[in-house]
Scaffold this active site. Structure first.
Site, PDB file in Angstrom:
ATOM      1  N   ASP A  87     -10.912   4.856 -10.896  1.00 18.07           N
ATOM      2  CA  ASP A  87     -10.669   5.251 -12.088  1.00 18.07           C
ATOM      3  C   ASP A  87     -11.932   5.445 -12.878  1.00 18.07           C
ATOM      4  OD1 ASP A  87      -8.835   5.376 -14.395  1.00 18.07           O
ATOM      5  OD2 ASP A  87      -8.186   3.218 -14.395  1.00 18.07           O
TER       6      ASP A  87
ATOM      7  N   ASP B 284      -1.885   5.523  -8.602  1.00 22.21           N
ATOM      8  CA  ASP B 284      -1.680   4.045  -9.078  1.00 22.21           C
ATOM      9  C   ASP B 284      -0.757   3.785 -10.103  1.00 22.21           C
ATOM     10  OD1 ASP B 284      -2.219   1.497  -9.426  1.00 22.21           O
ATOM     11  OD2 ASP B 284      -4.466   1.583  -9.687  1.00 22.21           O
TER      12      ASP B 284
ATOM     13  N   GLY C  93       2.873  -2.929  -3.396  1.00 24.11           N
ATOM     14  CA  GLY C  93       3.721  -3.292  -2.373  1.00 24.11           C
ATOM     15  C   GLY C  93       5.283  -3.639  -3.155  1.00 24.11           C
TER      16      GLY C  93
ATOM     17  N   ARG D 229      -0.750   0.691  -0.431  1.00 24.05           N
ATOM     18  CA  ARG D 229      -1.164  -0.621  -0.997  1.00 24.05           C
ATOM     19  C   ARG D 229      -0.014  -1.637  -0.845  1.00 24.05           C
ATOM     20  NH1 ARG D 229      -5.235  -1.312  -4.764  1.00 24.05           N
ATOM     21  NH2 ARG D 229      -4.373  -3.202  -5.437  1.00 24.05           N
TER      22      ARG D 229
ATOM     23  N   ASP E 170      -4.577  -6.643  -6.336  1.00 20.35           N
ATOM     24  CA  ASP E 170      -6.045  -6.375  -6.255  1.00 20.35           C
ATOM     25  C   ASP E 170      -6.878  -7.312  -5.350  1.00 20.35           C
ATOM     26  OD1 ASP E 170      -5.361  -4.174  -7.783  1.00 20.35           O
ATOM     27  OD2 ASP E 170      -6.914  -4.487  -9.129  1.00 20.35           O
TER      28      ASP E 170
END
Ligand code: GLA
Length: 690
Positions: free
Chosen positions: A328, A417, A473, A490, A494
């Site tokens: 990012d 994302d 997920g 993912r 995080d």
């Protein structure tokens, strides 16, 4: 660690807690709860755990309300120093109703006295009635109250120790502490130095699509200058014999077996290499670097260039590390008061709607060329929502333009994302394209849709772009990530540089294992070794053994290996973790299986233990096996039942970190003694002896 003195607490309780039990009763909720460590949120006295104290609701287990107790969230640990002064501990435990009905809640309570298990609840879910118990703690000095997450992550894992109390001989209170930690250890290097003679490392297979620009740098250790060769290189490809870079493009689909060679003044090496021109790319998990864990919003083109330089200078490129990924904050930002990003408050797109890079990234194409010239590849980041997680421009309503822009600039990898896409699916922003939204959805369409859209546009570009799905997920992404052109997904929130994070994330990936294969990888987030810190870098807080565990486990899981560290500050220990070619070969194995946990050992010689044994089948018929000790104390254990690992006959056992054979054994007759450090691992390869 904070703790009240016994007298101070008594006075306090005497003044404010008229409901205190008899002199011999000490309530758990009257102890100092500050040291409790737990998955997320805050433990609360007499209320269920919450993110903010004002949010906690009364303790309720399957509709039964309790006035007293402690609400926590798995994985949770509280140490209580009883010093032999208590006689019994009793409680009623269960999942709190604050997420009643959630299918994600699964927890298990443990009471451990001086290392021995005194009571264990079994796995509990919401709607299970509270389980009442009373155990003797006579003579116990050290009581550990633990709540596990039943190995499926800690979503909605609200856990109550209700009506929890001690009967004591004389004590009125007890001191408390957090989770035990292993004894400190100074970093120790296991990876043997690479020899000065040439050695060709890295994956044995490489996937590319028809006509896409080809770039592969032969990863080889050994003294320079080195001369490279590639026999049977298909037409369309060209090798630079000085740099080892193979470039060009393939005019026809198919498999090509090439012999790679590397020669220096001390010797030469060869390796068979398979180039597959077809639909799948990322035939082994991507390896590289990503800016987020270290620089977060403080990233700039200059830092990206210096990461690329360091990838070459440090020699990491010679072990297969390839991608230099910008996370990012390469885009402009929506208006905010955040002072660090005031220079990024500019229009997010140009007049035609094309995304623009911010002033810290003045020339994206030039930056991509710079990275490619070094034999490396480059990655970028966006969100399907209007803004990214950091509040920068996202791709909502501009997906095709963005895919074209990323390809035009020369990017090879996109991390996509979810973030503000939630505002599309919950209907809180305009939805002119009528994309599926959550409230109308009876299936996962609303969650899959944005990735399908971008996956399609990426696939249409005239270059190979690895598509890295990032939505933590949700909606069992592993089941559909491949179908939307995803190369990796993912599976968790995080990561951070704590043991709890590594444990919570790393040891809960079995659910995704059946879906991992060449071209599709489970992503438990980036590596957290070296200097990390999201804009304020510091050396990782993981102990050396925790770092061995982290790298070993990620390799067993066939995870993408994206270094999250400041590449300018790679110390010898960190480099040793990232350059062990036998360990990396486990990650890059051609078969592309993901290890799963095959054995758990919860007791050794009458003491509570937490050993997890992970096994991964390898292409050569061998197995990589990780023996992980999740406890804090070193353990000695003997592997004697090889049938659980489906191993038979004569086996050669090799320690991959030390790159040494440790035994040749007969699985039917012999056993294998193991000593594993606290929070540490032994990573072995078992190969059937000929
Ligand atoms: C999310 C992701 C992180 C990172 C940040 C950027 O939190 O999970 O990996 O990309 O966004 O804002």
């Amino acid at each position: 660690m904070k703790s009240h003195s016994a007298i101070g607490l008594c006075l306090l309780l005497g003044a404010f807690t008229p409901s205190l039990g008899s002199a011999e009763t000490v309530w758990l909720d009257d102890l100092n709860l500050a040291p409790i460590v737990q998955g997320w949120g805050k433990a609360q006295k007499n209320k269920c755990a919450a993110k903010k104290p004002e949010d906690g609701k009364p303790l309720t287990i399957s509709a039964k309300r309790f006035d007293r107790g402690v609400g926590t969230v798995a994985e949770s640990a509280l140490n209580i120093f009883l010093n032999g002064d208590a006689t019994t501990f009793s409680a009623q435990v269960g999942a709190d109703d604050c997420k009643r009905g959630s299918s994600r809640t699964s927890i298990e309570f443990f009471v451990i006295g001086d290392g021995k298990q005194l009571w264990r609840s079994g796995v509990m879910h919401t709607n299970d009635a509270a389980k009442a118990f009373e155990v003797s703690v006579a003579g116990v000095n050290h009581l550990l109250l633990k709540v596990g997450d039943a190995d499926d992550g800690n979503n909605d894992d609200f856990a109550d120790w209700a009506d929890a109390k001690f009967e004591t001989k004389t004590a009125k209170t007890f001191k408390t502490g957090g989770e035990p930690v292993p004894e400190p250890v100074t970093p120790y290097i296991l990876t043997p130095a690479a020899p000065p003679t040439p050695r060709i490392n890295g994956a044995k297979v490489f996937g590319v699509r028809l006509g896409s620009p080809f770039l592969f740098t032969i990863p080889a250790t050994g003294d320079r200058p080195m001369e490279f060769s590639a026999t049977n290189l298909p037409s369309g490809l060209h090798l630079d014999t000085k740099t080892g870079q193979i470039t060009g493009s393939l005019p026809s689909r198919g498999e090509f077996i090439v012999t790679l060679g590397a020669k220096n003044s001390l010797g030469s090496a060869e390796k068979q290499f398979r180039i597959v021109c077809g639909d799948a790319i990322a035939l082994t998990p991507p390896m590289g670097w990503n800016s987020w864990n270290c620089f977060a919003h403080m990233i700039s083109a200059e830092k990206v260039r210096s990461a690329a330089d360091a990838m070459v200078r440090s020699g990491l490129i010679n072990h297969g590390f390839t991608y230099i990924n910008i996370d990012d904050f390469w885009q402009n930002h929506v208006p905010t008061n955040e002072k660090d990003v005031q220079d990024l408050i500019k229009p997010l797109r140009d007049d035609q709607g094309f995304i623009v890079s911010n002033a810290r990234f003045p020339d994206m194409k030039g930056l991509a060329d710079y990275v490619h010239d070094r034999g490396l590849k480059i990655g970028i980041y966006s969100s399907p929502g209007p803004t990214t997680c950091g509040g920068c421009a996202g791709s909502w309503l501009h997906e095709e333009q963005d895919a074209q822009t990323f390809a035009r600039w020369g990017f090879d990898f996109l991390k996509y994302d979810w973030c503000s896409y939630g505002s599309v699916t919950d209907g809180s922003i305009a939805n002119p394209l009528n994309v599926p939204v959550r409230k109308n959805a009876s299936n996962d369409d609303y969650a899959i849709h944005p990735f399908k859209v971008m996956g399609g546009f990426l696939r249409d570009q005239p270059r190979d772009i690895i598509f890295s799905l990032c939505q933590y997920g949700n909606n069992d992404v592993w089941k559909w990530g491949g179908a939307v052109n995803g190369s990796c997904w993912r599976t968790t929130g995080d990561v951070n540089d704590s043991w709890r994070s590594i444990k919570e994330i790393g040891f809960t990936q079995d659910k995704a294992a059946p879906y991992a294969k060449p071209g599709n990888w489970t992503d438990p987030d980036m590596l957290i070794v070296g200097w990390v810190g999201w804009g304020r870098p510091h050396p990782t807080s993981l102990t050396p053994d925790e770092q061995y565990t982290h790298i070993s486990l990620w390799c067993l899981l066939s995870a993408p290996l994206l270094i999250g560290s400041d590449m300018a500050k790679l110390d010898d220990f960190t480099l040793s973790l990232l350059t062990n070619d036998e360990v990396l070969a486990v990650d890059q194995d051609e078969l592309g299986k993901q290890a799963t946990c095959v054995i758990k050992v919860n007791e050794i010689s009458g003491r509570v233990s937490d050993l997890r044994i992970y096994q991964k089948e390898l292409v050569d018929g061998g197995h990589a096996i990780g023996f992980f000790n999740l406890g804090t104390e070193p353990v000695k254990w003997e592997l004697s039942d090889f049938t659980q690992l489906h191993l038979s006959g004569k086996q050669i056992v090799r320690d991959l970190w030390r790159q040494q054979n440790v035994a040749t054994l007969d699985a039917a007759k012999n056993s294998l003694p193991l000593t594993i450090p606290g929070h540490g691992v032994l990573l072995y390869k078992f190969t059937p002896a000929k």
